[in-house]
Each structure stands twice: as C-alpha cells, then as structure tokens.
Enzyme design. Structure first.
Site, PDB file in Angstrom:
ATOM      1  N   GLY A 101      -2.678   5.676   3.433  1.00  0.00           N
ATOM      2  CA  GLY A 101      -3.469   5.055   2.233  1.00  0.00           C
ATOM      3  C   GLY A 101      -3.269   3.183   2.597  1.00  0.00           C
ATOM      4  O   GLY A 101      -4.650   2.894   1.929  1.00  0.00           O
ATOM      5  N   TRP A 102      -2.481   2.708   2.959  1.00  0.00           N
ATOM      6  CA  TRP A 102      -2.481   1.235   3.214  1.00  0.00           C
ATOM      7  C   TRP A 102      -3.675   0.986   3.942  1.00  0.00           C
ATOM      8  O   TRP A 102      -4.398   0.107   3.867  1.00  0.00           O
ATOM      9  CB  TRP A 102      -1.158   0.773   3.484  1.00  0.00           C
ATOM     10  CG  TRP A 102      -0.965  -0.649   3.610  1.00  0.00           C
ATOM     11  CD1 TRP A 102      -0.249  -1.498   2.782  1.00  0.00           C
ATOM     12  CD2 TRP A 102      -1.569  -1.546   4.406  1.00  0.00           C
ATOM     13  NE1 TRP A 102      -0.348  -2.849   2.745  1.00  0.00           N
ATOM     14  CE2 TRP A 102      -1.093  -2.782   3.993  1.00  0.00           C
ATOM     15  CE3 TRP A 102      -2.280  -1.281   5.388  1.00  0.00           C
ATOM     16  CZ2 TRP A 102      -1.605  -4.014   4.779  1.00  0.00           C
ATOM     17  CZ3 TRP A 102      -2.753  -2.486   6.259  1.00  0.00           C
ATOM     18  CH2 TRP A 102      -2.180  -3.982   5.921  1.00  0.00           C
ATOM     19  N   ASP A 183      -1.610  10.684   3.273  1.00  0.00           N
ATOM     20  CA  ASP A 183      -0.997   9.830   2.004  1.00  0.00           C
ATOM     21  C   ASP A 183      -2.246  10.073   1.049  1.00  0.00           C
ATOM     22  O   ASP A 183      -3.353   9.601   0.941  1.00  0.00           O
ATOM     23  CB  ASP A 183      -0.857   8.536   2.513  1.00  0.00           C
ATOM     24  CG  ASP A 183      -0.542   7.624   1.259  1.00  0.00           C
ATOM     25  OD1 ASP A 183      -0.268   8.272   0.180  1.00  0.00           O
ATOM     26  OD2 ASP A 183      -0.258   6.509   1.810  1.00  0.00           O
ATOM     27  N   CYS A 221       1.816  -0.906  -3.217  1.00  0.00           N
ATOM     28  CA  CYS A 221       2.623  -0.575  -1.986  1.00  0.00           C
ATOM     29  C   CYS A 221       4.037  -0.506  -2.213  1.00  0.00           C
ATOM     30  O   CYS A 221       4.703  -1.404  -2.991  1.00  0.00           O
ATOM     31  CB  CYS A 221       2.059  -1.744  -1.090  1.00  0.00           C
ATOM     32  SG  CYS A 221       3.180  -1.565   0.551  1.00  0.00           S
ATOM     33  N   GLY A 222       4.640   0.477  -1.445  1.00  0.00           N
ATOM     34  CA  GLY A 222       6.009   0.599  -1.480  1.00  0.00           C
ATOM     35  C   GLY A 222       7.158  -0.376  -1.298  1.00  0.00           C
ATOM     36  O   GLY A 222       8.068  -0.749  -1.641  1.00  0.00           O
ATOM     37  N   ASN A 380       9.353   4.039   9.143  1.00  0.00           N
ATOM     38  CA  ASN A 380       9.903   2.986   9.917  1.00  0.00           C
ATOM     39  C   ASN A 380       8.973   1.835   9.849  1.00  0.00           C
ATOM     40  O   ASN A 380       8.216   1.533  10.680  1.00  0.00           O
ATOM     41  CB  ASN A 380       9.906   3.356  11.234  1.00  0.00           C
ATOM     42  CG  ASN A 380      11.008   4.572  11.652  1.00  0.00           C
ATOM     43  OD1 ASN A 380      11.563   4.734  12.577  1.00  0.00           O
ATOM     44  ND2 ASN A 380      11.205   5.512  10.686  1.00  0.00           N
ATOM     45  N   PRO A 382       6.612  -1.537   9.148  1.00  0.00           N
ATOM     46  CA  PRO A 382       6.356  -2.650   9.711  1.00  0.00           C
ATOM     47  C   PRO A 382       6.435  -3.830   8.751  1.00  0.00           C
ATOM     48  O   PRO A 382       6.742  -4.946   8.858  1.00  0.00           O
ATOM     49  CB  PRO A 382       4.707  -2.658  10.168  1.00  0.00           C
ATOM     50  CG  PRO A 382       4.478  -1.223  10.344  1.00  0.00           C
ATOM     51  CD  PRO A 382       5.345  -0.852   9.489  1.00  0.00           C
TER      52      PRO A 382
END
Length: 530
Positions: A101-102, A183, A221-222, A380, A382
């Site tokens: 989704g990002w 997502d 955002c997480g 994982n 970025p």
C-alpha cells in the site's frame, strides 16, 4: 492436460465443424491455450492459495522451508523479478510477490505521490493486482513461445530426441504466476467497505490479504509515529469481512494476514465496549493510561470507566484520542495476535521498530503458548537502517560480554571505516542470516521487503543519470546498462521480444498464414542480440 492432448482435442473439435473451421490449426489453438492457462483472476486466486497452504504446511514441518517476496509497484517489475528468479534458481517455488500500500500511495495514485495514509484510490489496489498477473501471464506466454519455436526447429531437422525433450518441458512448464500478498491497509472504511474491496482484490487474483488494526481514517505507515489502533471487536469484524469475501467467491483456501501495529501505537480512538470483567473489551481497556478519581472529581465532558470497584479517568488528548500506558505495547501486541488467530486469521504480521530476532521471538513464544502453530509474515523493511541496527546489536552484545569495543565509536557505527572490521563483518553475517534465523527461532514463515523496487529504481536511475548526462555520454548507458544486460543474459535486452512482439508474430501467422506481415524478420535490429 498434456500438449498432445490439447492438440488432439482441438483438432477433433475443428473437424466436427464440417469444414467451416478448416482455417483454424489445432496445434496453434493448443499453443494459445497453454500460453493462457489462467482465464480469470479467481482461477489465479484459487491456484495460488493452494500453493501458500502447501508452503505453510511445509514450513510447519521444517522451518528452513520459509518463503520470501519483494514488493513490486508495476507489472513489469513483478514480471522481471519472477523471470529472474526462475532463470537463476530454476523454479519459482517459495517465492511470492508483495503488493505494498505504501508503494501504491507513493507511485500509483492519480493524486501524485502520497504518504502511506490510505488517501490513494482504493481501486488502485485491485488494479495493480490485475496488472501484475497480466505481466506474469505474458511471461509464461513468452517463454512457452520460445519453446514452441525450438520444437518447430527440432521437427524441421528431424531431431526426434530433441522434439521429445521439448514436449516434456512444455508439459512440465512451471508458471511465473505466484501468490501475491496484497495490502488492504486498514480496510478503507467500515467492515462493509473492507468486504467490497477484498472482493475486488480476490477477483483480480489475490489469494492473501493483509489487513492492519489501525483506524482507517487515521492510518499511518507502520514505521511512522501517530498510529491509532482499534478495539479487537472492530478488527474482528474486518477479519470476518475478508473471510466472507473469500468464501463467497469460492476461494475457500484464501489467506488472511492480520497485522498489529500495537508495538508502536500509543493511542486508541475509542474505549472498547465491555460486558463483564475479563472480556476482550475489558482486556483492551486495561491497557489505557488512567488515573483513579472519586466521584467528586468528575468534571464536564469527562469519560470515566470502572475497574475492580475503582473509578478511573482515561487520559484523553485534545485530539479526542485515548492514550495507552507506556510500555504496554508488547503485551497488547501479543493479545492482538492471539485474538486474530482465534478469529480466523491465518498468518500474523508484527510491525517492529527494528529487525531483532530475539525481540520477535519473545513475542512469538508467548503467542505460541496459546496457538502452537502461529507464524508470521515479517517486514524486512527498508525503513530500518540495517547496517546501523545490526552494528549496534553486535556492539552492545560484545560490550555486555566484556569484549574490548574501544576501537569503535558507537556514535559513528555507520562509518565506512568499520566495513572490514570484525564488528562490521559480524554484523553483515547476522544480516545475511536474519531470514533463516528468524524462520527458525521467531516463527517467520514469510520474509518480505515492502518497497525494495522503489529504491532500486531510484538507485539505478541515479547511476544512469550521473553517467549519461556527464562525461561518459552514451557510454554511460552502454557500460552501465546494455553491456551488463548482455553479459548477464538478461532477456529484457531484447525489449521487443519482452513486450510481446514475437507472440504477436505467432498470432499473425495463425490468422493470416503466409500473408502475415511479421516484425521479427532479418531486418529486426533485435537480431543483434541473438
């Protein structure tokens, strides 16, 4: 169905039309059918759901059988990824695609680049799923087309052994179509909105949908601050909505990935409904940051709750959000995960602030006390500075063990001067082993990188721009791109073939026979890359 069986079936059908279909070649139809194995997105969703279920069972039996994916923001990127995987490893097994989704927000919205806050068009999610599978199916068609050409050449030379070998490769062809974990953010609204969007995503081909426990209209955002979670009952409604969507469409094996952002979320939009002490709502409310008061202290507009006979006033911010107690994130995370698994989720996603196997394992161990086969899809990300975080881990462990770390400045651990030191080498080895270690120790079934191809596109474009617009000129492109493609055998160097030119030539020949005006003749410059 085997290649020859397709030919026989189609030839018999054509013959049954009494000559009206004599212009149709049965073998050509057989080839087109094999090149278009999946007719609908639902066929893909069912096929890939079965793949994921088998992979999950294999992981339960052997944690070394974990799966991986890279996030892709365009169909071509996903296609090239899977072509590369198949070319380098001979198989696509245990390799998936992640749809972030990002990246949709940043790269695919008609509004232009957006932050990861569910402001992009919800239809862009199923649109990208469909686009990715269109490109993956084209990768199948292209590779099979090459095999058909080789088969024709073997027949022309009378090489029966080669012909049989090629038929076996065609019959045992492994598709580039692999599972997509897609997502859906926080569901883009209420449970009904989640259900409707989930249906569109499944119809486009998604076999696995990831949903998070943030508030839809406050989604972040997480890896950013300001995250707000919802009570468990609200999230369970959305889990059910996604499951209903799968079942309605006949994808009985569909996978739900339940993500919790509680580890980094310190706020909730509402106090959970509770009927009795100890129920799910009461457990959620127990994490609220409260002060004990007596009735005389209640003022206008106050919200109060009772617990164990005490009158409590939860801490409410000017934003009208309620605050959780500091340090309660891990406990909330564990409760979220157990509750999700007990209410239909298949996989968990715990969004952490750093990549640390021990931290993840500590939570998974607690979850597995209640749900023994609990397993994760892990980001994982970025958003982590992997070099820095792992050098810090090594530095802190060595210092704790009494090793001499005086040669290292903890404030400058990112420095290039540490790259070839014992600490730098140890940190890199731990990064290399992170996925295997996480799968073995922390229950991570699926390792993914959410937005790697965002970064690779930026890096490769920067390199090309620097060289091409600088002193190197055209040599900057040739050295940095084309010669690398040729030397490494990248099929995309033949960009006309990759875009479907040869497939189109095949069709022209099927449709027009000798009258076909084909693009792939002797004057096609792509022959320079033979």
């Amino acid at each position: 169905m085997a290649y020859q069986d397709h030919i026989i079936e189609m030839s018999q059908l054509i013959k049954s039309k009494g000559g009206a279909w004599d212009g149709i070649d049965g073998e050509a139809v057989a080839r087109m059918r094999l090149q278009n194995r999946f007719k609908t997105g639902l066929e893909i969703a069912k096929y890939t759901a079965d793949i994921m279920r088998k992979d999950m069972a294999a992981y339960d039996a052997d944690s070394s059988q974990y799966t991986q994916s890279l996030g892709c923001w365009h169909g071509f990127v996903a296609q090239q990824k899977m072509i590369a995987v198949k070319r380098h490893f001979g198989s696509t097994k245990r390799r998936y695609i992640y749809l972030s989704g990002w990246m949709i927000a940043a790269l695919r919205s008609e509004f232009g680049p957006l932050p990861d806050q569910s402001m992009h068009e919800k239809t862009s999610v199923p649109d990208l799923i469909e686009e990715i599978y269109t490109f993956l199916k084209q990768a199948d068609a292209r590779e099979l087309g090459g095999l058909f050409r080789e088969l024709d050449a073997a027949r022309e030379t009378g090489d029966a052994a080669k012909e049989q070998q090629l038929q076996d490769r065609i019959d045992n062809f492994e598709s580039h179509v692999v599972p997509i974990i897609a997502d859906i953010d926080a569901g883009f609204g209420n449970a009904e909105a989640t259900y409707l969007l989930a249906k569109k995503m499944i119809e486009a081909g998604a076999c696995a949908i990831q949903i998070e426990n943030q508030v839809s209209d406050e989604k972040q955002c997480g890896h950013q601050d300001g995250k707000v979670t919802v009570p468990h009952e609200d999230f369970i409604q959305k889990l059910r909505a996604v499951r209903y969507a799968f079942l309605e469409l006949g994808v009985d094996n569909g996978i739900i990935v339940a993500r919790t952002d509680s580890l980094g979320a310190g706020l909730t939009k509402q106090i959970a409904f509770s009927k009795e002490p100890g129920d799910l709502g009461d457990q959620y409310n127990a994490f609220l940051d409260c002060e004990e008061i007596d009735p005389s202290q209640v003022t206008n507009g106050d919200v109060v709750i009772t617990r164990n006979g005490k009158l409590l006033r939860p801490k409410r911010l000017p934003s009208n959000l309620f605050q959780f107690r500091a340090g309660s994130g891990e406990d909330r995370c564990v409760l979220d995960c157990i509750t999700s698994l007990q209410n239909g989720a298949d996989l968990l996603w715990i969004e952490t602030e750093k990549p640390h196997v021990g931290q993840i394992a500590g939570m998974v161990d607690r979850i597995r006390e209640v749900v023994p086969n609990a397993k994760l899809a892990y980001n994982n990300s970025p958003s982590f500075n992997w070099t820095l975080k792992f050098r810090e881990q090594v530095f802190e462990e060595w210092a704790k063990e009494g090793k001499d770390v005086s040669a290292y400045d903890k404030a400058k651990l990112m420095s290039v001067e540490y790259d070839e030191t014992a600490l730098g080498i140890e940190a890199d080895q731990r990064i290399k082993n992170f996925q295997a270690d996480g799968a073995k120790r922390a229950g991570i079934f699926h390792h993914l990188i959410t937005l790697p191809t965002y970064h690779t596109a930026a890096l490769s474009t920067d390199n090309l721009a620097k060289e091409y617009f600088g002193e190197q000129g055209m040599l900057g492109y040739v050295l940095g791109v084309q010669r690398q493609e040729i030397r490494k055998g990248l099929p995309a160097v033949k960009h006309q073939n990759m875009s479907g030119s040869d497939i189109g030539d095949d069709h022209k020949e099927y449709f027009a026979g000798e009258a076909a005006l084909k693009a792939g003749g002797v004057h096609n410059t792509m022959n320079q890359f033979a």
